[in-house]
Design a protein around this motif. Structure first.
Motif, mmCIF file in Angstrom:
data_model
loop_
_atom_site.group_PDB
_atom_site.id
_atom_site.type_symbol
_atom_site.label_atom_id
_atom_site.label_comp_id
_atom_site.label_asym_id
_atom_site.label_seq_id
_atom_site.Cartn_x
_atom_site.Cartn_y
_atom_site.Cartn_z
ATOM 1 N N LYS A 5 45.747 43.927 35.728
ATOM 2 C CA LYS A 5 45.088 42.532 35.425
ATOM 3 C C LYS A 5 43.332 42.620 35.012
ATOM 4 N N ARG A 6 43.093 41.468 34.375
ATOM 5 C CA ARG A 6 41.295 41.738 33.857
ATOM 6 C C ARG A 6 40.816 40.513 33.988
ATOM 7 N N ASP A 7 39.504 40.385 34.555
ATOM 8 C CA ASP A 7 38.444 39.466 34.425
ATOM 9 C C ASP A 7 38.065 39.195 32.865
ATOM 10 N N LYS A 8 38.515 38.405 32.415
ATOM 11 C CA LYS A 8 38.223 38.197 31.018
ATOM 12 C C LYS A 8 36.772 38.119 30.818
ATOM 13 N N GLY A 9 36.382 38.411 29.396
ATOM 14 C CA GLY A 9 34.800 38.235 29.042
ATOM 15 C C GLY A 9 34.324 39.502 28.442
ATOM 16 N N LEU A 10 33.695 39.668 27.497
ATOM 17 C CA LEU A 10 33.143 40.579 26.705
ATOM 18 C C LEU A 10 32.230 41.424 27.585
ATOM 19 N N ASP A 11 31.427 40.748 28.437
ATOM 20 C CA ASP A 11 30.654 41.235 29.048
ATOM 21 C C ASP A 11 30.406 40.412 30.375
ATOM 22 N N ASN A 12 30.626 40.990 31.526
ATOM 23 C CA ASN A 12 30.651 40.025 32.741
ATOM 24 C C ASN A 12 29.435 40.346 33.605
ATOM 25 N N THR A 13 28.538 41.096 33.224
ATOM 26 C CA THR A 13 27.229 41.573 34.153
ATOM 27 C C THR A 13 26.714 40.243 34.753
ATOM 28 N N LEU A 14 26.464 39.208 34.032
ATOM 29 C CA LEU A 14 25.772 37.973 34.484
ATOM 30 C C LEU A 14 26.612 37.380 35.549
ATOM 31 N N LYS A 15 27.673 37.447 35.360
ATOM 32 C CA LYS A 15 28.741 36.819 36.358
ATOM 33 C C LYS A 15 28.696 37.582 37.714
ATOM 34 N N VAL A 16 28.474 38.876 37.431
ATOM 35 C CA VAL A 16 28.416 39.859 38.833
ATOM 36 C C VAL A 16 27.278 39.489 39.423
ATOM 37 N N MET A 17 25.916 39.331 38.618
ATOM 38 C CA MET A 17 24.739 39.057 39.267
ATOM 39 C C MET A 17 24.726 37.548 39.860
ATOM 40 N N ARG A 18 25.427 36.570 39.202
ATOM 41 C CA ARG A 18 25.467 35.439 39.924
ATOM 42 C C ARG A 18 26.214 35.226 40.965
ATOM 43 N N GLU A 19 27.425 35.939 41.214
ATOM 44 C CA GLU A 19 28.122 35.815 42.431
ATOM 45 C C GLU A 19 27.948 36.857 43.243
ATOM 46 N N GLY A 20 27.119 37.917 43.055
ATOM 47 C CA GLY A 20 26.824 39.083 43.839
ATOM 48 C C GLY A 20 27.949 39.658 44.539
ATOM 49 N N TYR A 21 27.737 39.804 46.054
ATOM 50 C CA TYR A 21 28.685 40.406 46.834
ATOM 51 C C TYR A 21 29.969 39.711 46.850
ATOM 52 N N LEU A 22 30.130 38.648 46.252
ATOM 53 C CA LEU A 22 31.443 37.871 46.454
ATOM 54 C C LEU A 22 32.026 38.217 45.159
ATOM 55 N N TYR A 23 31.628 38.582 44.069
ATOM 56 C CA TYR A 23 32.132 38.915 42.888
ATOM 57 C C TYR A 23 33.452 39.382 42.807
ATOM 58 N N THR A 24 33.473 40.484 43.332
ATOM 59 C CA THR A 24 35.046 41.417 43.481
ATOM 60 C C THR A 24 36.024 40.634 44.116
ATOM 61 N N SER A 25 35.589 40.178 45.269
ATOM 62 C CA SER A 25 36.492 39.486 46.216
ATOM 63 C C SER A 25 36.982 37.980 45.838
ATOM 64 N N ASN A 26 36.079 37.580 44.810
ATOM 65 C CA ASN A 26 36.555 36.059 44.018
ATOM 66 C C ASN A 26 37.686 36.581 43.131
ATOM 67 N N GLN A 27 37.225 37.546 42.173
ATOM 68 C CA GLN A 27 38.280 38.052 41.130
ATOM 69 C C GLN A 27 39.687 38.478 41.768
ATOM 70 N N ARG A 28 39.482 39.374 42.823
ATOM 71 C CA ARG A 28 40.843 39.752 43.177
ATOM 72 C C ARG A 28 41.587 38.671 43.870
ATOM 73 N N GLU A 29 40.986 37.466 44.512
ATOM 74 C CA GLU A 29 41.667 36.287 45.055
ATOM 75 C C GLU A 29 42.199 35.551 43.689
ATOM 76 N N ARG A 30 41.397 35.416 42.718
ATOM 77 C CA ARG A 30 41.830 34.646 41.716
ATOM 78 C C ARG A 30 43.020 35.271 40.861
ATOM 79 N N LEU A 31 42.775 36.482 40.684
ATOM 80 C CA LEU A 31 43.941 37.250 40.051
ATOM 81 C C LEU A 31 45.256 37.631 40.701
ATOM 82 N N ASN A 32 44.916 37.452 41.972
ATOM 83 C CA ASN A 32 45.964 38.085 43.071
ATOM 84 C C ASN A 32 46.412 39.210 42.834
ATOM 85 N N THR A 33 45.123 40.070 42.903
ATOM 86 C CA THR A 33 45.462 41.520 42.696
ATOM 87 C C THR A 33 44.327 42.549 43.679
#
Length: 422
Positions: A5-33
């Protein structure tokens, strides 16, 4: 075969910086993976891994490599060009053995002794201050500890500048490879420290200064690699800095720990009465609070993760913060509970705030033992040797910011020595 599964977007760097330490956990929960792909740092494809089994794969040297995966700006400011963090294979193992040679019983006991003594000697200074910012005070004190332990000559008049430069470099992780405010300041800070240390390497080799045998300056200045070559003086200065720069970064853990002592007053009494509590408390601070968010790597060969097949040369990210807060590994992971380490099995793949795997062959921080020792002695000092007030302040820890901090730096006031005069 599972689909990646994929977090859509051509470049998610800004999203990573915005969500910080929670970016990866947020995406795992959203994508259920537990494993997903994202694009960052110029649209490069990264597969994000989480958990103990993922860490075991990530630190398998036959399958995964680290060379060339660190963002260039982070290398330039935090680690240094040619630093051990950028090496692999036989070269990495050879230089890692040099770092590990410093981890003798005598050197570990010495860092415990000087940490204890330097904090006690610093009491009078803090008593004279209206307020003490624990974050800032710790980086100055740890600069004294780190340079003394490494055998480096650091004039007292320059300690605060060296501490400031180290903090600027450590803070540069926020760049994640992109442009960020302060990059030039970070490079300038690194140059000042490298110049200072290279001068000491050269003087040691010429016999103009005489660091004690067994110190980092002594051993690194005299070391030769497996081909009998001495390190270039600049590279020697860079790796020399990497022996004590991580000790100075412990100031973040110290600010977190003093915050935890304030929020959990029962811990202060346990620090005095419960065997091994300083150790358990220190480990829980390392697990609970944000430090390194994630680490990069790359597949050498085709690998399988959670039923997903990844090709060779696939860039990876190991989710460090997510692994230390994985409910599959830690009961109630968002609860601060030092006693959980009463039954911890010491796995090198679940408590990974400073990397995982084997110390000798992997990129796990060689100074991790020293980190825990410094934390133990520091928290015993704050719990047993002084008393203080905690004024009103912003004590939140913003997980959306990389690197993480106590927003206020953790301020204490009215510091006084804790002496029983009854």
């Amino acid at each position: 075969m599972a689909t990646l599964k994929r977090d859509k977007g051509l470049d998610n760097t800004l999203k990573v910086m915005r969500e910080g330490y929670l970016y990866t956990s947020n995406q795992r929960e959203r994508l259920n993976t537990n494993v997903f792909e994202t694009r960052a740092l110029g649209g490069k494809s990264y597969v994000v891994l989480n958990g103990k089994e993922a860490a075991e794969l990530f630190y398998d040297n036959d399958k995964i490599e680290r060379q060339g995966t660190l963002p260039k700006r982070v290398v330039n400011t935090l680690f240094g060009k040619g630093a051990i963090h950028t090496t692999t294979g036989k070269q990495h193992i050879d230089r890692k053995a040099l770092f590990m040679s410093l981890m003798t019983e005598g050197n570990l006991e010495y860092v415990r002794e000087i940490t204890r003594n330097f904090w006690m000697a610093n009491t009078e200074r803090m008593e004279r201050m209206d307020e003490v910012n624990v974050y800032r005070e710790s980086i100055i004190l740890l600069t004294r500890v780190g340079t003394r332990w490494a055998g480096v000559q650091a004039p007292e008049s320059e300690i605060e500048q060296i501490a400031t430069d180290m903090d600027i470099m450590i803070d540069s992780f926020k760049g994640l490879g992109g442009a960020f405010k302060g990059y030039r300041a970070s490079k300038a800070a690194r140059k000042r420290v490298e110049d200072w240390l290279e001068d000491q390497v050269i003087k040691t080799r010429k016999g103009e200064i005489h660091p004690p045998k067994g110190t980092a300056l002594y051993e690194f200045s005299r070391w030769t690699d497996y081909e009998g070559n001495q390190m270039d003086s600049r590279l020697c200065a860079i790796d020399l800095m990497n022996t004590f720069r991580p000790l100075i970064a412990i100031n973040r853990f110290i600010a977190y720990g003093v915050l935890a002592l304030h929020k959990h007053p029962e811990a202060v009494e346990k620090m005095k009465t419960v065997k091994d509590y300083p150790y358990m408390f220190s480990q829980e601070v390392r697990r609970f609070f944000p430090f390194v968010p994630f680490l990069p790597g790359k597949t050498k060969v085709e690998v399988e993760v959670d039923g997903v097949t990844l090709p060779a040369d696939q860039l990876l990210v190991l989710d460090v913060y997510g692994t230390t807060h994985d409910p599959k590994l830690w009961d109630n992971p968002n609860e601060f509970n030092p006693e959980r380490f009463l039954t911890w099995d010491g796995s090198p793949f679940d408590l990974i705030p400073q990397g995982g795997g084997d110390y000798w062959t992997n990129h796990r921080c060689a100074g991790e033992w020293i980190t825990v020792i410094i934390m133990e002695e520091t928290f015993k000092y704050f719990a047993n040797k002084i008393v203080y007030d905690v004024p009103e302040q912003d004590m939140d820890v913003d997980l959306n910011s990389i690197p993480g901090y106590v927003n206020s730096g953790m301020v204490i006031s009215n510091v006084r020595e804790n002496v029983d005069r009854s």
